[in-house]
Design a protein around this motif. Structure first.
Motif, PDB file in Angstrom:
ATOM      1  N   UNK A 125     -36.325   2.414  -1.109  1.00  0.00           N
ATOM      2  CA  UNK A 125     -37.294   3.790  -1.282  1.00  0.00           C
ATOM      3  C   UNK A 125     -38.538   3.081  -1.693  1.00  0.00           C
ATOM      4  N   UNK A 126     -39.649   3.666  -0.868  1.00  0.00           N
ATOM      5  CA  UNK A 126     -40.886   3.292  -1.235  1.00  0.00           C
ATOM      6  C   UNK A 126     -41.565   4.209  -2.527  1.00  0.00           C
ATOM      7  N   UNK A 127     -41.537   3.696  -3.643  1.00  0.00           N
ATOM      8  CA  UNK A 127     -42.297   4.317  -4.577  1.00  0.00           C
ATOM      9  C   UNK A 127     -43.757   4.363  -4.709  1.00  0.00           C
ATOM     10  N   UNK A 128     -44.333   5.413  -5.160  1.00  0.00           N
ATOM     11  CA  UNK A 128     -45.682   5.459  -4.963  1.00  0.00           C
ATOM     12  C   UNK A 128     -46.273   6.156  -6.301  1.00  0.00           C
ATOM     13  N   UNK A 147     -36.561  14.232 -10.779  1.00  0.00           N
ATOM     14  CA  UNK A 147     -35.644  13.650 -11.697  1.00  0.00           C
ATOM     15  C   UNK A 147     -34.334  12.783 -11.128  1.00  0.00           C
ATOM     16  N   UNK A 148     -34.554  12.285  -9.766  1.00  0.00           N
ATOM     17  CA  UNK A 148     -33.279  11.964  -9.145  1.00  0.00           C
ATOM     18  C   UNK A 148     -33.352  10.372  -9.979  1.00  0.00           C
ATOM     19  N   UNK A 149     -34.058  10.035 -10.733  1.00  0.00           N
ATOM     20  CA  UNK A 149     -33.807   8.523 -11.389  1.00  0.00           C
ATOM     21  C   UNK A 149     -32.935   8.666 -12.652  1.00  0.00           C
ATOM     22  N   UNK A 150     -32.516   9.736 -12.930  1.00  0.00           N
ATOM     23  CA  UNK A 150     -31.694   9.923 -14.284  1.00  0.00           C
ATOM     24  C   UNK A 150     -30.280   9.909 -13.747  1.00  0.00           C
ATOM     25  N   UNK A 151     -29.573   9.097 -14.495  1.00  0.00           N
ATOM     26  CA  UNK A 151     -28.053   8.922 -14.215  1.00  0.00           C
ATOM     27  C   UNK A 151     -27.496  10.115 -13.950  1.00  0.00           C
ATOM     28  N   UNK A 195     -38.397   7.419 -13.124  1.00  0.00           N
ATOM     29  CA  UNK A 195     -39.107   6.841 -11.617  1.00  0.00           C
ATOM     30  C   UNK A 195     -39.811   5.483 -12.366  1.00  0.00           C
ATOM     31  N   UNK A 196     -39.982   4.453 -11.507  1.00  0.00           N
ATOM     32  CA  UNK A 196     -39.598   4.351 -10.110  1.00  0.00           C
ATOM     33  C   UNK A 196     -38.038   4.525  -9.828  1.00  0.00           C
ATOM     34  N   UNK A 197     -37.494   4.682  -8.512  1.00  0.00           N
ATOM     35  CA  UNK A 197     -36.338   4.933  -8.244  1.00  0.00           C
ATOM     36  C   UNK A 197     -35.845   3.762  -7.366  1.00  0.00           C
ATOM     37  N   UNK A 198     -36.791   2.681  -6.962  1.00  0.00           N
ATOM     38  CA  UNK A 198     -36.339   1.740  -5.918  1.00  0.00           C
ATOM     39  C   UNK A 198     -35.128   0.926  -6.213  1.00  0.00           C
ATOM     40  N   UNK A 235     -37.518   7.068   6.623  1.00  0.00           N
ATOM     41  CA  UNK A 235     -38.252   6.504   5.454  1.00  0.00           C
ATOM     42  C   UNK A 235     -38.149   7.366   4.281  1.00  0.00           C
ATOM     43  N   UNK A 236     -38.264   6.944   3.056  1.00  0.00           N
ATOM     44  CA  UNK A 236     -38.212   7.598   2.053  1.00  0.00           C
ATOM     45  C   UNK A 236     -39.132   7.478   1.137  1.00  0.00           C
ATOM     46  N   UNK A 237     -40.139   8.174   0.817  1.00  0.00           N
ATOM     47  CA  UNK A 237     -41.238   7.971  -0.119  1.00  0.00           C
ATOM     48  C   UNK A 237     -41.241   8.828  -1.287  1.00  0.00           C
ATOM     49  N   UNK A 238     -41.131   8.071  -2.649  1.00  0.00           N
ATOM     50  CA  UNK A 238     -40.924   8.949  -4.056  1.00  0.00           C
ATOM     51  C   UNK A 238     -42.328   8.779  -4.646  1.00  0.00           C
TER      52      UNK A 238
END
Length: 650
Positions: free
Chosen positions: A616-619, A569-573, A607-610, A592-595
Motif C-alpha cells: 500500500x502507498x500511504x499518502x 479505519x482499516x488500520x485498526x485490528x 494509519x499508515x497501513x503499509x 495499485x492501492x493508495x491510502x
C-alpha cells in the motif's frame, strides 16, 4: 409574544423569586462557598459529570455519596466544581474557540431588506437554534441567512465569512414562551452541511451541567459586531424551572447566543436582559434552560421526515421519561406544516433512492464510494460536490477536471437506516461514548474494540485501556467510564469532535457485526456498479471497509487498477480481522492501492497501513484540523487528486 412582553414576563419572574435569591445569598454568606445546590442529588450529579469528563483529578476528591450518606467534607465541593481557584487548563481557550465556531450572526431579511440581526448556533449538522423574537415565523426565516466565521484570526485579520441560507421549509419549530426557534439550514454551494465545517454544540438533557455560583460564558454578536465572548465577572445567579438568571455583559444582538459552563457545554439559550421590576436599568440576564427546550421539542408533533431531522440533535438530547412526565404540552407551538401526501411519498422514495451511474463509453470509470451519515441525501448532489472538490485538487496539479456525469456514485445510505442508533440508556446516558454505543451486544463489543484500538494507536497507556478491553467481553459492565476514556483521549489528540468519532465507530461496528445490514449495503452498491471493464475506485471512511468487502463480490469482468482509500479505519485490528476476506488479504482485482490519511483524522488513526497491507502507498494529506475527516479536504489535495486524475486517463 414580542420582546416588550418577554421583558414584562422576565421582570415578573425576577420579582417572584426575590425570596429565593435572598436565601441563596444567605447560604453563600454562611458557608463562605459561592456554590449553592438544592440537594445532595444535584451536587452528586454535577460531581459525577465533571469526573466522567475528566475535568478534575479523582484522587483529590472524597468519594461521592451514593446511598444518601454523609455530605462531602469541607473543601471538597470547591474542588469538584473546579473553583478552588480561577486557574484553568490551557485547553480551556482551545475548547472555547472550537465551541465558538458553531456560533453565527443571523441577518434578518424582510421584503428584500436587512431588518435586523441576532445570534444563533448549530446544534446539529444543519439545525440552528436562536430566539423566537429573532425568527418568529417561517416568513421571517425565509430569505434570512446565517454568517459563520464573522470574526478575526489570532493576528487580528478578518476571516472569510461563510454564508448559509436558512431552510424553514425543511424544519421550523418555535415557541414564544420559551423564546426559542429551531430552524434547518441549507447546505453550502458545494453540498457541504454547515455542521461538517463549523461543528455543532450538543444539547444535553441530563442534569448536572451547572450549579448556582459557577461561571457562565456567552459567545455571540452583540450589536451585530463580529463575534465576541463574555468571560469576565460572570456567574449563575439563580435556577428557575425553565429559565436561568446569570450575571454577564450582553447587548442587543446577543439574542440567541449560547450560554456555556466552563466545560463549554450549553446550559441555556440567552434571550434578553432582565429589567429591574422596581426601577430603571437591568438586574440580570435570562436564558431558557436547555432541558426545558428539549422537553418542549420532545412533545412537538412533527411529520416523520422532520422527526428524522430532529434526531440529528443526538441521543444525549432526549429527555428521560421522568422529565417528560413532568412536562405537559405547552401553547404556542408553531411547527412547519405537515407534508402533503405527495411530499410524504417523495420523502419515502428518497430513503430508497438509487445511486447514479456515469455516461457509457470506453476507458476507465471513476467510482466514488461514500461513507456514513448520507441517509436521505441526493446521490447526484453528493457526486457533484465530490467532483467539485476533486476539481480544486486537479487544478492545483495542473490537470483538467473530471466531469461529474462521467462518474459513478453507488448509494447505500438507505441501507443504514435499519441500523439501531439508540443507546442502551437513551435519555440517561452520562457521556458521548455511552450515548452512541450500539444497543445490540455484538455490535457493542465491536464498538468497544474499535475505541480500544484507536486509543492504542493514539498513544493511550495500556493501563488506561484495560477496562475497555474488558468491556469487549463483558459488554455492559462499567460502560460509562470504560468507553468514554478512550473516546476522550482520541478526541483530545485529534481535535475532532467526539460525536463525529463515536457515530462513525458506531456505524462501522453495526456494519461489521450485523450480517443483514452488511448484505443490504453491498447489494445496494453492487447494483450501481459497472459490470465490466476497469474502474478507479475512490472510497471514504466507512466506504473504505465496504470497498474491501466489495472486492469479494465484483463481477469477474471488472478490475480495479487503482484503489484509493481516504480517512479509513482499516488500520485498526478490530476492522481488518472482520473483513469478508479475513485478516489482511490483498484484494485480487486491485493493482495499485493508495491510502490517504491526515494526522488530525481520528477515524484514520490506525494509519499508515503499509505495514499491515504490504504494498500500500500511504499518502499523508495536510487537511484542515477542523475538517480533518472531510472527503472534500482529501479530494482537494493536489497530490491525491493528481493520482486519481492520471489513473482515470492512463
Amino acid at each position: 409574544m414580542d420582546l416588550p412582553e418577554q421583558q414584562q414576563s422576565m421582570a415578573q419572574r425576577y420579582r417572584d423569586t426575590a425570596k429565593q435569591r435572598e436565601d441563596i445569598r444567605r447560604r453563600q454568606a454562611e458557608t463562605g462557598v459561592p456554590f449553592v445546590v438544592d440537594s445532595e442529588e444535584q451536587l452528586r450529579a454535577r460531581a459525577e459529570r465533571l469526573l466522567s469528563k475528566g475535568e478534575v483529578d479523582p484522587e483529590l476528591l472524597a468519594p461521592v455519596p451514593t446511598d444518601g450518606g454523609p455530605v462531602l467534607p469541607a473543601g471538597v465541593p470547591e474542588r469538584i466544581l473546579g473553583a478552588a481557584s480561577e486557574l484553568q487548563s490551557v485547553n480551556f481557550l482551545a475548547r472555547g474557540a472550537r465551541a465558538a465556531r458553531a456560533v453565527a450572526r443571523i441577518s434578518i431579511i424582510d421584503n428584500g431588506r436587512r431588518a435586523g440581526f441576532g445570534t444563533g448556533f448549530l446544534v446539529g449538522e444543519r439545525l440552528l437554534l436562536t430566539n423566537n423574537h429573532v425568527l418568529p415565523d417561517v416568513r421571517t426565516a425565509t430569505g434570512s441567512f446565517a454568517e459563520f466565521d464573522l470574526e478575526s484570526d489570532v493576528d487580528g485579520v478578518p476571516k472569510p465569512v461563510a454564508v448559509y441560507d436558512l431552510a424553514p421549509d425543511a424544519l421550523f419549530v418555535t415557541d414564544a414562551r420559551l423564546d426559542y426557534t429551531l430552524v434547518a439550514v441549507a447546505a453550502g454551494a458545494d453540498g457541504t452541511l454547515p455542521g461538517a465545517v463549523h461543528g455543532r454544540l450538543k444539547l444535553i438533557a441530563q442534569q448536572g451541567k451547572i450549579v448556582i455560583g459557577e461561571p457562565v460564558n456567552v459567545v455571540g454578536h452583540p450589536d451585530a459586531r463580529p463575534k465576541e465572548i463574555a468571560v469576565r465577572d460572570n456567574a449563575l445567579l439563580n435556577q428557575l424551572p425553565q429559565f436561568l438568571h446569570y450575571r454577564t455583559d450582553t447587548e442587543p444582538g446577543n439574542s440567541g447566543s449560547p450560554v456555556f459552563n466552563d466545560q463549554w457545554e450549553v446550559v441555556a439559550l440567552h434571550h434578553a436582559g432582565v429589567p429591574d421590576p422596581d426601577g430603571e436599568g437591568w438586574v440580570a440576564n435570562e436564558g431558557a434552560r436547555v432541558s426545558a427546550i428539549l422537553r418542549h421539542l420532545a412533545l412537538v408533533q412533527l411529520p416523520p421526515q422532520q422527526k428524522l431531522m430532529l434526531a440529528g440533535l443526538g441521543p444525549q438530547s432526549v429527555p428521560s421519561e421522568a422529565a417528560l412526565s413532568e412536562a405537559a404540552p405547552t401553547a404556542g407551538v408553531l411547527a412547519a406544516p405537515a407534508p402533503l401526501p405527495a411530499q410524504a411519498e417523495a420523502g419515502a422514495a428518497a430513503l430508497q433512492r438509487r445511486g447514479v451511474t456515469g455516461r457509457p463509453g470506453a476507458g476507465r470509470r471513476v467510482v466514488f464510494l461514500h461513507g456514513r451519515g448520507q441517509e436521505g441525501r441526493d446521490p447526484a448532489a453528493l457526486r457533484t460536490a465530490w467532483c467539485g472538490s476533486l476539481a480544486v485538487g486537479l487544478a492545483a496539479a495542473g490537470l483538467a477536471p473530471i466531469e461529474a456525469t462521467d462518474v459513478w456514485f453507488p448509494y447505500y445510505g438507505h441501507a443504514l437506516t435499519s441500523v439501531d442508533r439508540e443507546s442502551v440508556a437513551l435519555g440517561t446516558a452520562t457521556n458521548t461514548a455511552e450515548a452512541y454505543a450500539p444497543a445490540e451486544p455484538g455490535a457493542r463489543a465491536v464498538y468497544a474494540a474499535l475505541l480500544a484500538d484507536a486509543a492504542k494507536a493514539a498513544g493511550m497507556p495500556t493501563s488506561e485501556r484495560e477496562p475497555v478491553a474488558a468491556e469487549e467481553s463483558r459488554l455492559f459492565g462499567g460502560v460509562a467510564a470504560a468507553l468514554q476514556k478512550p473516546l476522550s483521549w482520541i478526541a483530545a489528540r485529534s481535535g475532532l469532535d467526539d460525536v463525529v468519532i463515536a457515530t462513525v465507530f458506531r456505524d462501522v461496528a453495526a456494519y461489521l457485526d450485523d450480517k443483514p445490514v452488511r448484505d443490504a449495503v453491498l447489494d445496494a452498491v453492487v447494483a450501481d456498479m459497472p459490470d465490466d471493464g476497469e474502474i478507479v475506485l475512490v472510497a471514504h471512511s466507512l466506504g473504505t471497509i465496504v470497498a474491501l468487502d466489495l472486492c469479494t463480490r465484483l463481477h469477474r469482468r471488472v478490475s480495479v487498477p487503482v484503489l484509493v482509500t481516504a480517512g479509513s479505519p482499516l488500520g485498526l485490528d478490530a476492522v481488518h480481522r472482520r473483513l469478508l476476506a479475513g485478516p489482511p488479504v490483498w484484494p485480487g482485482q486491485v493493482g495499485v492501492w493508495i491510502n490517504a490519511w491526515a494526522a488530525g483524522d481520528a477515524v484514520a488513526i490506525g494509519c499508515p497501513i503499509g505495514d499491515t497491507w504490504k504494498g500500500v502507498r500511504d499518502m499523508l494529506c495536510a487537511n484542515r484540523k477542523d475538517r480533518a475527516h472531510d472527503i472534500t479536504q482529501y479530494l482537494a489535495d493536489a497530490r491525491l487528486a493528481a493520482e486519481i486524475g492520471r489513473a482515470a486517463r492512463p
